[in-house]
Design an enzyme around this catalytic site. Structure first.
Site, PDB file in Angstrom:
ATOM      1  N   ARG A  41     -37.145   5.665 -73.959  1.00  0.00           N
ATOM      2  CA  ARG A  41     -36.178   6.714 -73.583  1.00  0.00           C
ATOM      3  C   ARG A  41     -36.594   7.424 -72.297  1.00  0.00           C
ATOM      4  NH1 ARG A  41     -34.185   9.644 -79.198  1.00  0.00           N
ATOM      5  NH2 ARG A  41     -32.769   7.984 -79.831  1.00  0.00           N
ATOM      6  N   LYS A 220     -29.969   4.817 -95.313  1.00  0.00           N
ATOM      7  CA  LYS A 220     -29.084   5.862 -95.847  1.00  0.00           C
ATOM      8  C   LYS A 220     -27.596   5.577 -95.759  1.00  0.00           C
ATOM      9  CE  LYS A 220     -32.148   9.758 -95.321  1.00  0.00           C
ATOM     10  NZ  LYS A 220     -32.661  10.384 -94.133  1.00  0.00           N
ATOM     11  N   GLY A 370     -33.062   3.041 -83.852  1.00  0.00           N
ATOM     12  CA  GLY A 370     -34.498   2.860 -83.652  1.00  0.00           C
ATOM     13  C   GLY A 370     -35.081   1.660 -84.381  1.00  0.00           C
ATOM     14  N   GLY A 393     -28.054   7.755 -84.278  1.00  0.00           N
ATOM     15  CA  GLY A 393     -27.003   8.589 -84.868  1.00  0.00           C
ATOM     16  C   GLY A 393     -25.843   8.797 -83.895  1.00  0.00           C
TER      17      GLY A 393
END
Ligand code: 3PG
Length: 414
Positions: A41, A220, A370, A393
């Protein structure tokens, strides 16, 4: 949002010469035992920094790091100081910073604000220079998007540039409050080069062509059900794996043993039409220490009590790989299993290879998140994708909201 793409205000469209530019970057890089594990990043922000230096600008970088509000360890673990040092080292390597110069780090939370900016200015005197502010989330006003905090941050620049696509799903002071405040003050607001690249590269996923497949894994369901709902009406097929699949399998009535699932999302999962694994690799123990026990086919078998699902099974691998390899648009987010363990890595590896195969056939094959990036690196597949997003996200929310994220919308000039 397709047509609106052309209206994203680019920093190249603004006269920046000699101005002080406040740049929101996403330097929320992974750290392990106090060391930066991956500086992708930071490196991805270099084109914007280089461009601004070329325009003779002073640069003030700001980013969040981690989640201080939830963090139980020492707050100083979440300081951006090591990131500033890494940026300085990389910039020197790349000859973007003279050996005698530094990335100036403002280490004090109380340093936010006009007074300190004015104290800083004489020290800088001559542009170009690079300053990095401390973790924006050290101030409560960041996540609550406090207008006062936005105004204080805003005092660090004459122009606001957002290059933090990976944070674009957050309606925080540094991502939304500052540009809103700038817009009110009629000060320029623009997208950086990375933001522009991400928004452009993700457009084909908003309007997938011909045979389209979205593959979701990871742990999730909570983070994925929204985007699955949006894409269910647009994509021909949605394949699920990883821990996420357990919620769907449970909702469909299968015994999943000890596998984690999200009770509160069973109803939503039941209503969504996705393709679920037909078989799985089962193990004993906790994820990263799990031991392989057996394979199960869901139609006629079940996961025994005390055991959990750790990867998709061989039949699912063939099924998913066939669907993916034949698609024209492929989106992949999230591993299929605990790929850190060899015995549970087959699903993730096979899906990665199938996405690469689709890309080689001319499909638009994009990946993000990630863990997905870590898997692509592990299997040497990173340069075999059409596009890899820096956002996890943010990429999901961007697709869920059809590109309409407030922190990006504010960079449009309509
Ligand atoms: C990310 O790593 O996905 C971004 O930096 C956003 O971080 P957040 O999930 O803590 O908002």
């Amino acid at each position: 949002m397709g047509g609106q793409m052309t209206t994203l205000t680019r920093m190249q469209d603004i006269d920046l010469s000699g101005r002080q530019v406040l740049v929101r970057v996403d330097y929320n890089v992974p750290k392990e035992n106090g060391r930066i594990r991956d500086d992708t990043r930071i490196r991805e922000s270099l084109p914007t920094i280089q461009y601004l230096l070329g325009q003779g600008c002073g640069i003030v970088l700001m980013s969040h790091f981690g989640r201080p509000a939830e963090y139980e360890g020492n707050r100083s673990d979440l300081s951006l100081r090591p990131v500033a040092s890494r940026l300085e080292a990389i910039m020197k390597d790349e000859k973007l910073l003279e050996p005698s110069k530094h990335v100036i780090f403002l280490n004090n939370e109380a340093s936010y604000g006009a007074a300190n900016y004015h104290m800083l200015t004489p020290r800088l005197a001559r542009v170009p220079y690079v300053v990095m502010l401390e973790n924006t989330r050290f101030n409560e006003g960041e996540e609550s998007n406090d207008p006062e905090f936005a105004r204080l941050l805003g005092a660090y620049g004459d122009v606001y540039v957002n290059d933090a696509f990976a944070s674009a799903h957050n309606k925080h002071a540094s991502t939304l409050g500052v540009p809103q405040y700038f817009a009110k003050e009629r000060k320029p607001v623009a997208a950086g080069l990375l933001m522009e690249r991400e928004v452009t590269a993700l457009q084909p996923l908003l309007k997938p062509k011909d045979r389209s497949v979205a593959v979701f894994g990871g742990s999730k369901a909570k983070d994925k059900l929204g985007v699955i709902k949006t894409l269910a009406g647009k994509y021909d097929e949605i394949l699920v794996g990883g821990g996420l699949a357990s919620t769907f399998l449970k909702a469909a009535g299968y015994d999943i043993g000890l596998s984690g699932y999200e009770e509160e999302f069973l109803d939503v999962a039941r209503r969504l039409s996705v393709t679920m694994p037909v078989d799985a690799r089962i193990g004993r123990g906790k994820a990263r220490e799990a031991v392989y026990v057996y394979d199960v086919r869901f139609r006629n078998g079940s996961v025994d009590e005390g055991l959990s699902i750790f990867d998709i099974g061989n039949e699912t691998v063939s099924l998913y790989a066939g669907i993916i390899a034949g698609a024209d648009t492929v989106l992949w987010n999230g591993p299929m299993g605990v790929f850190e363990r060899d015995e549970f890595s087959l699903g993730t590896q096979a899906v990665g290879k199938a996405v690469a195969q689709a890309n080689a056939r001319g499909a638009y094959a994009a990946a993000g998140g990630g863990d997905t990036i870590a898997a692509l690196n592990k299997y040497g597949l990173s340069d075999r994708m059409s596009y890899i997003s820096t956002g996890g996200g943010a990429m999901l929310k961007f697709l869920e909201r059809d590109g309409n994220l407030p922190a990006i919308r504010v960079l449009y000039n309509d």
